[in-house]
Design a protein around this motif. Structure first.
Motif, short mmCIF file in Angstrom:
data_model
loop_
_atom_site.label_atom_id
_atom_site.label_comp_id
_atom_site.label_asym_id
_atom_site.label_seq_id
_atom_site.Cartn_x
_atom_site.Cartn_y
_atom_site.Cartn_z
N TYR A 137 6.55 99.49 -7.31
CA TYR A 137 5.59 98.48 -6.52
C TYR A 137 6.01 98.24 -4.85
N ASP A 188 2.00 94.22 -4.22
CA ASP A 188 1.47 94.22 -5.43
C ASP A 188 0.75 95.34 -5.75
N SER A 225 -3.84 98.17 -9.86
CA SER A 225 -2.32 97.64 -9.91
C SER A 225 -2.40 96.57 -10.87
N PRO A 226 -1.78 96.47 -12.14
CA PRO A 226 -1.83 95.53 -12.71
C PRO A 226 -0.71 94.84 -12.54
N ASP A 227 -0.76 93.24 -12.57
CA ASP A 227 0.29 92.33 -12.63
C ASP A 227 1.70 92.68 -12.99
N THR A 261 2.78 93.02 -23.95
CA THR A 261 1.68 93.73 -23.56
C THR A 261 1.27 94.98 -23.69
#
Length: 402
Positions: free
Chosen positions: A354, A357, A383-385, A394
């Motif tokens: 990353y 974010d 861009s996922p958390d 998840t």
């Protein structure tokens, strides 16, 4: 009619020629390669082929009959002497060929050790061509001592094959860690531990002073002054774009043969694709050394040679096989400022790069699901958390629908 000539019969050249025909180009088409073998895959050379698990015929990108059926003139074992852009001609082993359009898919060449430090001794090899691997194959006998110089993917793959075949392997890397130029410390640590578990001795922050021997290598003096006995050496210290022909022809260079977004060089009748070509990307300019890029860029250039006018959009991906580990990489990690680790099932793990974010890239070890999801996220600009990525609960596929 002069038609299209392609110089370089590797993955990019073969892909370009095949794509031209599939897109309906019916004119004269010539593919020129320096090696005597028809176009073949390079990645298995240092893995399955060297291990004896893959035959020569399985290396071929296409059955030899394909090229004749498609009306592609193969000139193999042929060396291009010079290109004359003004006359639209090139010389091949003394013969002059004319072209309407020319594509350079000349690939790359391995960096070699200088002769002054023992690079010209017998028993010193690079891993690039079929001939390279055929020459070194008899050296791989159990108990023999191999020194690998360079801790990039080529060096690590060669070390893995040698260890599997029962050799005594030492690998030296002058940088602080293996894979330093291309991967995060987490990926380096993963492969350091993997190789150590197979008996490979990895010496980081250690360079080569010189190789020793009378005619043939017999020992190596390292940068810390120690000397180790060796039976043969594999040099894996990177590759350089093969630009000699382009430079002599007066084409613009910039970390390879400079092209525009279509793949056209500074000469409007000459194109370039694959390892040898640098191209615009995200406001800058890059050159990618991978099978995926060689195929995708060459096929885009083929369409543009026929007038498509389609800018090349790179979707970088790469893989490496070492022992029972399959590493799959998606994206470009340049500029990352943090790594998110995700544990998968069993020994699977992935490292997600990353920048703030924004998801840039990932390295997935034995985790094809993480790779496929990550690749789609990156290519979709999503861009996922990072916390969701790190949480093993998840459902990765659900992130594609979010």
């Amino acid at each position: 009619m002069s038609g299209i000539v392609i110089v370089g019969a590797g993955q990019a050249g073969a892909s370009l020629a095949a794509k031209l025909r599939s897109l309906g180009y019916e004119g004269p088409l010539t593919l020129i390669g320096e090696e005597p073998a028809p176009p073949y895959q390079r990645p298995p050379l240092s893995k399955g082929y060297l291990l004896g698990e893959m035959t020569l015929e399985r290396l071929y990108l296409r059955a030899p009959a394909f090229w004749e059926e498609q009306g592609v003139t193969l000139k193999l074992g042929a060396k291009v002497g010079a290109i004359d852009p003004a006359a639209k001609t090139l010389t091949v082993d003394g013969e002059t060929l004319s072209y309407d359009q020319l594509a350079l898919t000349t690939g790359s060449v391995p960096r070699r050790l200088p002769a002054a430090i023992g690079g010209a001794l017998e028993g010193v090899y690079t891993v690039r061509t079929l001939a390279d691997v055929d020459a070194m194959a008899p050296e791989f006998q159990p108990g023999r001592r191999l020194l690998v110089i360079g801790g990039g993917y080529i060096g690590l793959e060669a070390a893995a094959v040698a260890a599997k075949l029962g050799l005594d392997v030492t690998l030296v890397e002058m940088a602080l860690r293996i894979l330093q130029r291309v991967a995060a410390p987490e990926t380096s640590a993963f492969f350091r531990e993997t190789h150590a578990g197979h008996g490979v001795k990895i010496l980081e922050s250690t360079g080569l002073d010189r190789l020793l021997g009378e005619g043939r290598v017999s020992a190596a003096r390292l940068s810390d002054g120690t000397e180790i006995p060796v039976d043969f050496v594999i040099v894996g210290v990177g590759i350089a774009p093969a630009t000699d022909l382009a430079e002599a022809a007066g084409l613009a260079l910039e970390n390879g043969i400079r092209t525009d977004e279509l793949g056209r060089t500074s000469d409007p009748s000459i194109w370039a694709a694959g390892d040898c070509a640098s191209f615009p990307h995200d406001g800058g300019r890059i050159r990618l050394e991978s099978v995926g890029n060689a195929i995708d860029q060459a096929e885009c250039v083929a369409a543009n040679m026929l007038g498509a006018g389609k800018p090349y959009q790179a979707k970088p991906w790469f893989w490496s096989d070492q022992y029972d580990v399959k590493l799959q990489i998606a994206g470009l990690n340049t500029g990352y400022d943090r790594i998110v680790t995700r544990k998968g099932d069993g020994d699977a793990v992935s490292f997600w790069y990353y920048q703030g974010d924004q998801l840039l890239a990932l390295d997935a070890m034995n985790d094809s699901r993480a790779y496929m999801v990550g690749k789609r996220l990156i290519e979709g600009g999503r861009s996922p958390d990072p916390a969701a990525i790190a949480d093993p609960a998840t459902d990765l596929k659900a992130l594609l629908k979010a």
